[in-house]
Design an enzyme around this catalytic site. Structure first.
Site, mmCIF file in Angstrom:
data_model
loop_
_atom_site.group_PDB
_atom_site.id
_atom_site.type_symbol
_atom_site.label_atom_id
_atom_site.label_comp_id
_atom_site.label_asym_id
_atom_site.label_seq_id
_atom_site.Cartn_x
_atom_site.Cartn_y
_atom_site.Cartn_z
ATOM 1 N N ASP A 81 7.141 66.199 94.191
ATOM 2 C CA ASP A 81 7.866 65.649 93.117
ATOM 3 C C ASP A 81 6.852 64.417 92.648
ATOM 4 O O ASP A 81 6.358 63.762 93.618
ATOM 5 C CB ASP A 81 8.949 65.074 93.887
ATOM 6 C CG ASP A 81 9.817 64.314 92.803
ATOM 7 O OD1 ASP A 81 9.891 64.869 91.721
ATOM 8 O OD2 ASP A 81 10.728 63.253 93.330
ATOM 9 N N GLY A 174 16.632 55.724 89.973
ATOM 10 C CA GLY A 174 17.449 54.758 90.880
ATOM 11 C C GLY A 174 18.924 54.724 90.122
ATOM 12 O O GLY A 174 19.014 55.659 89.352
ATOM 13 N N GLY A 201 15.773 61.408 87.626
ATOM 14 C CA GLY A 201 16.669 60.208 87.625
ATOM 15 C C GLY A 201 18.190 60.478 87.745
ATOM 16 O O GLY A 201 18.976 59.882 86.749
HETATM 17 O O1 G3H Z 1 12.063 62.546 91.220
HETATM 18 C C1 G3H Z 1 13.318 62.287 91.723
HETATM 19 C C2 G3H Z 1 14.206 61.923 90.780
HETATM 20 O O2 G3H Z 1 13.924 61.626 89.447
HETATM 21 C C3 G3H Z 1 15.355 61.298 91.586
HETATM 22 O O3 G3H Z 1 15.996 60.129 90.440
HETATM 23 O O4 G3H Z 1 16.404 58.601 92.369
HETATM 24 O O5 G3H Z 1 17.582 58.450 90.043
HETATM 25 O O6 G3H Z 1 18.138 60.323 91.862
HETATM 26 P P1 G3H Z 1 17.140 59.315 91.189
HETATM 27 ZN ZN ZN Z 2 11.893 61.696 89.243
#
Ligand code: G3H
Ligand code: ZN
Length: 276
Positions: A81, A174, A201
């Protein structure tokens, strides 16, 4: 079973649902994510960020996730990721990752295009799919979003040959108080290209917006913060409830169960349950 992310995402695109891509950094989260996928009979992506790789060590983390994946009765992809360098992409491919993302979203467009193309070429040499990012997702309380410019999409996809494209359409990394998605922008981009589209996200985005995003072309959704918040919240509560418990396994088993429940809920929201 351990598989690449290619087929599972193409099936999601074809059948109108989204594959969940959940972040881990350890044994407990990995087991909870895969147990949720098995319980819901869902294909799943288990993702490690560069920070997670630093925390767990690439060899140990990859071995752990690959082993859990191989033993699972559902398709599991091991995904890098937000890889920010060609070096980390190479390291992950060498360690047996079955899916990678190169994130050049903080670079100028030309540089993003050139480096993403390089990462995709390396991945494709191993028959591993590669995700790129166009536009930039901010981090709640730290930086702001730069929405994807639809005019850049076609050229970026053609020049990089990425398999999946992460967009910036209103969500942030976040949990923010106002993560409303720009569905019209998503629809416009989806009308321009056939490439499977990715929503990052995912934590903090209202369920209704997630559903609209899926019906407008999103076929992979990343969730990290919600999982980390669930883990730490449950851990605090369980330690408080059992102040004399001395066996970490007893405590962690309860936390893992709650993380599994959360991941199962997300899988059902994404519609990837019973899709193996
Ligand atoms: O790459 C990871 C994600 O985009 C996670 O986003 O922390 O808002 O769930 P998040
Ligand atoms: Zn991400």
């Amino acid at each position: 079973m351990l598989v690449t992310s290619k087929q599972m995402i193409l099936s999601a695109q074809k059948n109108g649902y989204a594959v969940g891509c959940f972040n881990t950094s350890d044994l407990e989260l990995t087991k909870a994510i895969i147990a949720a996928a098995v319980a819901q009979q869902a294909p799943v992506m288990v993702a490690t960020s560069e920070k997670a790789i630093q925390f767990g060590g690439i060899a140990a983390l990859a071995a752990l996730i690959k082993e859990e994946a191989k033993n699972a009765s559902v398709p599991v992809a091991l995904h890098l990721d937000h890889g920010k360098s060609i070096h980390i992409v190479k390291e992950c491919l060498d360690a047996g990752y079955t899916s990678v993302m190169f994130d050049g979203s903080e670079l100028f467009l030309d540089k993003n295009t050139q480096m993403t193309a390089e990462a995709a070429k390396l991945a494709h040499e191993r028959n591993v799919p590669c995700e790129g990012e166009l536009g930039h997702l901010g981090k709640v309380g730290v930086s702001s979003n730069q929405l994807t410019n639809p005019d850049d999409v076609l050229e970026f996809v053609q020049k990089t040959e990425v398999d999946f494209l992460a967009l910036s359409i209103g969500s942030s990394h976040g949990v923010g108080s106002d993560e409303k998605l720009e569905i019209e922008l998503l629809k416009k981009i989806n009308s321009l290209t056939k490439i499977p589209l990715v929503l990052h996200g995912g934590s903090g985005v209202p369920d209704g917006d997630i559903q609209k995003a899926i019906s407008s072309g999103i076929c992979k959704i990343n969730i990290d913060t919600d999982i980390r918040h669930e883990f730490t919240k449950d851990l605090r509560e369980i330690l408080k409830e059992h102040p004399d418990e001395q066996d970490p396994r007893e405590i962690l088993a309860e936390v893992m169960q709650k993380v599994q429940t959360l991941v199962e809920k997300k899988i059902k929201l994404f519609g990837s349950n019973n899709k193996t």
